[in-house]
Motif scaffolding. Structure first.
Motif, PDB file in Angstrom:
ATOM      1  N   ALA A  51       1.310   1.750  -3.626  1.00 12.39           N
ATOM      2  CA  ALA A  51       0.040   1.941  -4.350  1.00 12.39           C
ATOM      3  C   ALA A  51      -0.527   3.340  -4.089  1.00 12.39           C
ATOM      4  CB  ALA A  51      -0.967   0.860  -3.935  1.00 12.39           C
ATOM      5  N   GLY A 103       0.920   5.776  -6.341  1.00 14.04           N
ATOM      6  CA  GLY A 103       0.862   5.467  -7.775  1.00 14.04           C
ATOM      7  C   GLY A 103       2.172   4.959  -8.335  1.00 14.04           C
ATOM      8  N   ILE A 104       2.977   4.315  -7.474  1.00 17.72           N
ATOM      9  CA  ILE A 104       4.272   3.805  -7.943  1.00 17.72           C
ATOM     10  C   ILE A 104       4.103   2.373  -8.430  1.00 17.72           C
ATOM     11  CG2 ILE A 104       6.608   3.151  -7.199  1.00 17.72           C
ATOM     12  CD1 ILE A 104       6.414   5.498  -5.175  1.00 17.72           C
ATOM     13  N   ALA A 137       0.827  -1.214   0.000  1.00 15.51           N
ATOM     14  CA  ALA A 137       0.000   0.000   0.000  1.00 15.51           C
ATOM     15  C   ALA A 137       0.863   1.267   0.000  1.00 15.51           C
ATOM     16  CB  ALA A 137      -0.956  -0.004   1.198  1.00 15.51           C
TER      17      ALA A 137
END
Lengths: 264, 264
Positions: free
Chosen positions: A204, A207-208, A201
């Protein structure tokens, strides 16, 4: 600087190293001995890390866990295997093949009904066939040429997309300029419900993109794992790395770019 | 029903199968042939799936991906390897070892400076040594006994905790009664940022413990993976499974319990 890679002459590692680095190549017998040589500071190394059919290369992942070396580049090599034989393939006494090559060519090899004998490298398969006139071997183009073996069936790999990813390893990390990817080794140490979900997370939320997650035994008993995580360098990647370090043990294996392979 | 497992006589698989099932055992030459036999419905199978030193067993994971079989049990076997030799280990011409055995015993083997030749099973190592008086082999207690080989160094495995997890596979799933664990094969198909984090959150939110996550190549090109996920059966596990199916392709590999191994 010398580049150490996996010999003997004619391995895919050797072929790729010749394309990337030219002449100053040292061929060593095992992946472990290459990584040890790099850790000692007297050479760079080029080792296979994963294949699109057979998965992660255990010896390389283990070496990265044990030795203080950095990943400083990656390269992708299309893998083409050929069955060398002096007669009808179905009538061979044995076929020599490296275990990963066997996995990558299992469809044809299993259909022939000939005993497959495992060897320590694709080049070792070629040399074993040289010594035994009734044997065949699964070899590369280069190995067939070097060892003078007739190719009976070309392109015996299960998949036309068969590709091996190699990493360049060095004693010290490279500078961040030009790097596109970063590899981490995460050691959760404690085993609590949801820890891996929380770790993922962290990326996430920002946005990686993670291009690969591979679990490996921690060697602290069965059911305890470490995780190799590869992330694309993009906005927030440094913060993600720092946040991760507050949650669990993290070793930075290195940031790097893809090396283009001239002539392949 | 016959239980098919990995031969020849004297493999760890054979030893474990004899303890678990008694006499009705069929020894087959490859893990793939065992899984094919189970899929055909004429036998159960017993195959190694992971080892605490060397990690996942690629041939088993691949077979579970390809064939419609179910996991119906698991068993843990402590692995003890011994170096068989007729003289001084450092003066052997070669040492025969299965590649995973080599990884599990790398500390001693690498320190001896003797060439290690890979074989297709621990029993094949024993047979290769029988044919060559200057060779040694890394073998199990049972294989040393069956093939009449003198043990020179006992317990050459790197770790005292060296354990292999085996799974029992059957043509159809077993009933849920008594099951403690469930294995899933998740195929993300599309590659979007954060998908694996979302998948794991489905379990974490419900407090469900995942005992293992292993990525394997999807064989749709490098960098595309499937995930083997093992979960402990606890409150909410059915809902988690159903929610997961709304997000991604999921195959249920089976629910099962740990089989106690009499005499080990």
């Amino acid at each position: 600087m010398t580049v150490a890679t996996l010999g003997p002459a004619g391995t895919f590692s050797h072929e790729l190293a010749a394309h990337l680095y030219g002449a100053d190549i040292e061929l060593l017998p095992t992946i472990r001995s290459i990584i040890e040589r790099v850790a000692a500071g007297t050479a760079k190394g080029l080792v296979p890390i994963e294949n699109s059919e057979a998965g992660g290369v255990g010896e390389t992942l283990q070496g990265l866990m044990e030795f203080d070396v950095s990943i400083t580049g990656e390269a992708y090599m299309p893998i083409r295997h050929h069955l060398a034989a002096r007669g009808e393939p179905g009538r061979l006494s044995v076929i020599y093949a490296h275990p990963q090559t066997h996995e990558q060519c299992s469809v044809l090899l299993d259909s022939l009904g000939v005993e497959v004998v495992h060897t320590s490298s694709n080049a070792a398969s070629a040399m074993a066939m040289q010594r035994d006139e009734h044997a065949g071997a699964v070899v590369s183009e280069t190995a067939a040429r070097i060892y003078g073996l007739p190719v009976a069936v070309r392109d015996v790999q299960n998949s036309g997309d068969n590709t091996t990813r190699f990493v360049e390893i060095s004693a010290a990390p490279r500078g961040i300029a030009g790097c596109t990817k970063c590899s981490l080794l995460v050691d959760p140490q404690i085993d609590r419900i949801g820890l891996l979900a929380d770790i993922l997370a962290v990326f996430a939320r920002r946005g990686i993109n993670l291009t690969r997650i591979e679990s490996r035994p921690s060697r602290r008993g069965i059911g305890k794992y470490l995780f190799f995580i590869d992330m694309v360098i993009s906005d927030g990647w440094r913060e993600a790395k720092e946040e991760l370090k507050t949650m669990t043990a993290v070793r930075e294996l290195g940031c790097y770019a893809r090396m283009e392979v001239p002539g392949i």
